[in-house]
Design an enzyme around this catalytic site. Sequence first.
Site, PDB file in Angstrom:
ATOM      1  N   ASN A 304       7.075  -8.070  -4.070  1.00  8.90           N
ATOM      2  CA  ASN A 304       6.443  -9.771  -3.249  1.00  8.90           C
ATOM      3  C   ASN A 304       5.344  -9.165  -4.681  1.00  8.90           C
ATOM      4  O   ASN A 304       5.254 -10.883  -5.482  1.00  8.90           O
ATOM      5  CB  ASN A 304       5.490  -9.794  -2.037  1.00  8.90           C
ATOM      6  CG  ASN A 304       6.852 -11.025  -1.180  1.00  8.90           C
ATOM      7  OD1 ASN A 304       6.766 -11.341  -1.779  1.00  8.90           O
ATOM      8  ND2 ASN A 304       6.658 -10.138   0.010  1.00  8.90           N
ATOM      9  N   CYS A 391       0.861 -11.014   6.061  1.00  5.24           N
ATOM     10  CA  CYS A 391       2.300 -10.278   5.729  1.00  5.24           C
ATOM     11  C   CYS A 391       2.390 -11.031   4.305  1.00  5.24           C
ATOM     12  O   CYS A 391       1.319 -10.807   3.738  1.00  5.24           O
ATOM     13  CB  CYS A 391       3.224 -11.044   6.733  1.00  5.24           C
ATOM     14  SG  CYS A 391       3.120 -12.298   7.408  1.00  5.24           S
TER      15      CYS A 391
END
Lengths: 626, 685
Positions: A304, A391
């Site tokens: 990410n 998350c």
Amino acid sequence: MDKHNSSELLNSDFSLSKNASSDSLDSDSKSSSLNSKHGQDSPHVLGDIQLLEGEKVMSLARDVTYLCPYSGPSRGVLKVTNYQLHFRPTDTAALQSTLSVPLGVVSRIEKVGGASSKGENSYGIEIFCKDMRNLRFAHKQENHSRRGIFEKLQQLAFPLSHRLPLFAFSYSESFSEDGWHVYEPIAELRRMGVNNDMWRITRINDKYEVCDSYPSIWAVPAAANDDLLRSVATFRSRGRIPVLAWIHPSSQATITRCSQPLVGVSGKRSREDERYIQLIMDANAQAHKLFIMDARPTANAVANKAKGGGYESEDAYQNADLVFLDIHNIHVMRESLRKLKELCFPQIDQTRWFSGIEASCWLKHIKCILAGAVRIVDKVENHKTSVLVHCSDGWDRTAQLTALAMLMLDPYYRTLRGFEVLIEKEWLSFGHKFQLRIGHGDERHSDADRSPVFVQWVDCVWQLQQQFPTAFEFTERLLITIVDHLYSCRFGTFLFNTERERVKEEVKTKTVSLWSYINSRQDLYLNPLYWGPSSFGASSPPSPYSRPQVVLVPVASLRVIKLWKALYCRWNPTMRQQDPIYQRTRELVAIRAQLEAAAAAAAGDHAARQHRLGLTPPRVASPHHV
Amino acid sequence: MNEKKLVQNFKSYINVSPLSKGEKNGSLQEVKPKLLNGELVTGAAHSVVMLTPLSEWDRGRFGSLFITNYKLSFVPLENSTNDEYCQRNYLLGAFDVPLTGVGAVWLTDGGPQRRRRLMPYGDMPGKVKGLQVICKNMKVLTFSFANSPIDNGRKIALALMHHAFPKRHDLLFAFEYREPYYPTLPSDMNMFQRPGDWKRELERCECPHWRITCINGTSDAFMLTAGETLIVPSSVLDYNLMESARHFRSGRVPIWVWGRPEGAALLRSGELLSTEQSATAESVLLEQVRRSHPKLTPPHVLYLCGNTFTNAGGPGILPPLATLQSSYKKLVELCTPTTLGQFWMQDSQYYSILDASRWLRYVANCIAFADDAAQHLSNNVTVVLQEGDGVDYCSVVSCLTQLLVDPHFRTISGFQSLIQKEWIALGHPFCDRFGLPRPGNPKDSTAKETTSAQTAPVLLLFLDCVWQLTQQFPADFQFTETYLTTLWDCAHNHIFDTFLFNCARDRELAVARQNFVQRPVWDWGEQFSEQDKALFYNPLYGIKPNTVPSQRLSQSTFPSKSAAELSRLEPCTSVAGMELWSQCYERWLVPLDAPLAGSVQYHVHNYAALKQIHQIKEKLPSLSIMSERGCNGEAEPPTRRSVPRFYPFSLSRGETVTAGLDAMQLSLIDASQLLDSQSLLNAPD
């Protein structure tokens, strides 16, 4: 209960949602199948269509054959309304093949066979449903009924793709209670003791300007001023800053939730964010540490960074321990449930049942989520340490974890109303994207944003129920009803993605809440075994914030985690639970109540008698009379 | 974290670290095992550490380990309140195992890791640092002798291997136990020992077309593994039977075990031998069976292991016993992890291991056969079960079928009668299947016999099937899973004769020649208190579903079913409908045990409800007399108890769920009838 209402109940309960729920009140519905509940206790449910208020028949086709994978083909009349698809067999002996499916569950409609198709029943329509079943209808080529039905179905099942409103906006039934009042954010925060020295309520997001996917009211550390909040929002993905989810009544340890920090490949830092996290830690005097539970697998969190996200580095956030919980993303979960559906529907392949369960990985994912929630509970309860959960965006896995941990920690959420509050709060108000994940009224069935995240959480709740049969005020029937209406589009509850959209679309005034429906018939969902603090009873306000019951710590082992057959295998009549044990338990409780009443009567103790009768409403005794 | 916390339920007293090794031969006081009348200590080891199950090395308890002619017994040095299982056994302590309950013995190096399996009569190494005993009921006991006097480990291992695997049948403790026996069996139990017992059953079933023959008790006996009494078609002559018997394995001609007044009957037989006239012999007998049906309906034959003649196998058939045994071994492996690491490792591939064991598949197959048979019987078609020697799967399927069709067998005494009939009287070879020596002189047993002496958990397969049924029909059985689990435990307690012989003949010989005292396991009072026995009774049994108007309506719209049809259970027969019997197989896995968990909570709740019902019922008559005395609060307020998942097989915290409620009371309470019988209650408000 007036007549109208009871027929409504029968219709909705027996022909739509409850037809195959495991706890269906009939004990011997072995021959019922995919479609309707076996007719013996409500013959008028089978056969003719029962229209809801605001429902209209839009299309009709005769001489259609419904190809039931269990009881075989049966011929009859297919009706499509603005709410449901209804099939009535012509042969009264085949009435158990009556079908009543809310169009909201339809995921995809396909034509089968062409004008030249040979062979019986080779020409027709196949409907793929979100609730793990497929329906096949065969039409006669010569009477051209297919085209009309197909087009109507397309239009009514996917109204949003055809610029039509969802049925919830036409549905107008009124209930004795308005479920839109179940959750009041201020009242819920007060229940937890906020405002207090450490936490305050802020209306900074009143116009949804700081974060458009968050609710208008948050609780944040009292020491954090609005400017700090604004600058933290710029460092968190989509402005979803850490806010309070739950606070421990005695230790003041908290669960907070947020999205990932915008660290990126360059490893950006934000002094404000770091200070804000420190404030969350400081708000709990019992510990000098904070656990940041990142729900993702480490590799995903690292990946990410390339997209501008990432995770908190332990250098920047001193006193914070970062833990990765290794829960996979929405795409993995969708694929996992797809495999499970293949295993469960239509026929169960006995030779690969267990290996199929293993190959689907569904239970492993459930185990992972439960284990993650247990870790949060352990930190908060046993180590009195606050936990920050996130998350990537903080609306899927984060919601699963916080809501599950809160369910384990706080018995209030295990009551019927508390559970509704929990869903309203952790899922709806904090912007789990129900519209995107479920795809209400949207024909793009292969949209990559769809995923059974919420259903998976409900499964986790069911696991808790299985492990602790006395801990919940409600039975799995409530869970199945919620899953049914997650798709049905009859109620406004699960429509849209965020609170902001719901306010804009005036959902509360234009649609009915699912909780109105459920709370008007609570007795159907109550658990006879429930052993909880009576102060959380339906009549008293949820004010006393006491926790007389133990914290639930489930065993996250596959030896204990089971497949929820009552949900996933419910269309298969051979998998129906024969005789639910809690139904029998209810009967025993009813007998006791009758005896107690008799004893009280015999003693001439009128007051005691009234009291006992009040405690055990007769409806629990014989739900069929409802 | 979670698992660790749970393990702590098991208190650790001693840290088995090298530090404590200094105490070798220490001045620890002597402890002694509790001995029964006739029991002798044959081996002892002191300063033994019993390791806490599924812990790492450092947890355990000090004590002494004894081997007697009856049991393996660990006596801890210090007593703790956690030393009792909630279910207490008069004959056995919490850390005792009857020698026949010992399954496998492993050598360890003092920790939980296994090193080598010890075989009976095999070599014993010079030094034994630790032993691990895997019991037949899947309990695992691990002992370390690191702190024991030199040689204690080896001596105890030798004593264990010698006595747990005796060479002669009459070395079993049942032959030594000197306690007098006073039978207290329920009067409605049928032991199926005498011809009169079979006559009673024939009359109970109202089957006039069948007759009793005692030829098998004479010198003309042809079915040596069955008792003297057989029930056969009225029309068949004893002479024909003897003739036909030559064509069936073990002489197992089709014999009657159950029937309906309408005519259909259930028979069981052995496989046909491949002799020239065997097919003829079979069809002659089946013709007689047909004639015993008032409507002369031909019987339906179920080949439980496939039809050897047509070679019709199929996925649904039951496996050879050796296959069943290896399936069971895999199941045991799954349920007896010895380290926490192994526990979690198995967890990650739980379903593939379960799948590989195929155990639940065999369970499902048995239930499917029984369902098929029950369906034929309720259509009034006679069913003949056929399998190998007719003593293994025949017993399983025949019992299950009868449980499905006849409510009588769903009571406790009915179930016990059923086991007496199908397993004891008709000769399931328990010695062979449990791996015990055969009665008689060991030199007599010839080589060819040993091939059929396959060890196999056929009884367990049956109990598992019954458990599945109790799960599917929670209100139809008078007994609970605790009863079934206890029965499996007691099947390995060699004080009782019920599961100790291959056939009735062997038992009679033992009684006649060796003054053997028969001690049926069914005398539960020999082992358990009233309160423990109360847990055998299902509080939901007999609670009829509410007869609601709609149901009456359904009965009028649909063709009315006969009484037999209504009482028949139609189980789910799919593998997907089967569950692992957690209480029986996983109860010793401490990490799974948790307070307030598991389906046992239903029972706890329902026992409490039943107790209240009982109290109110007792007080009702007096209440109506002394009206104005203000006697509310007559029933105790519901006291909820917190019990762990594997109650009553968890180590106790000293509470009994059934306090104030004994087995006798429970069996008498039928709450629904209670309501009907009290006219008071039906009076309008």
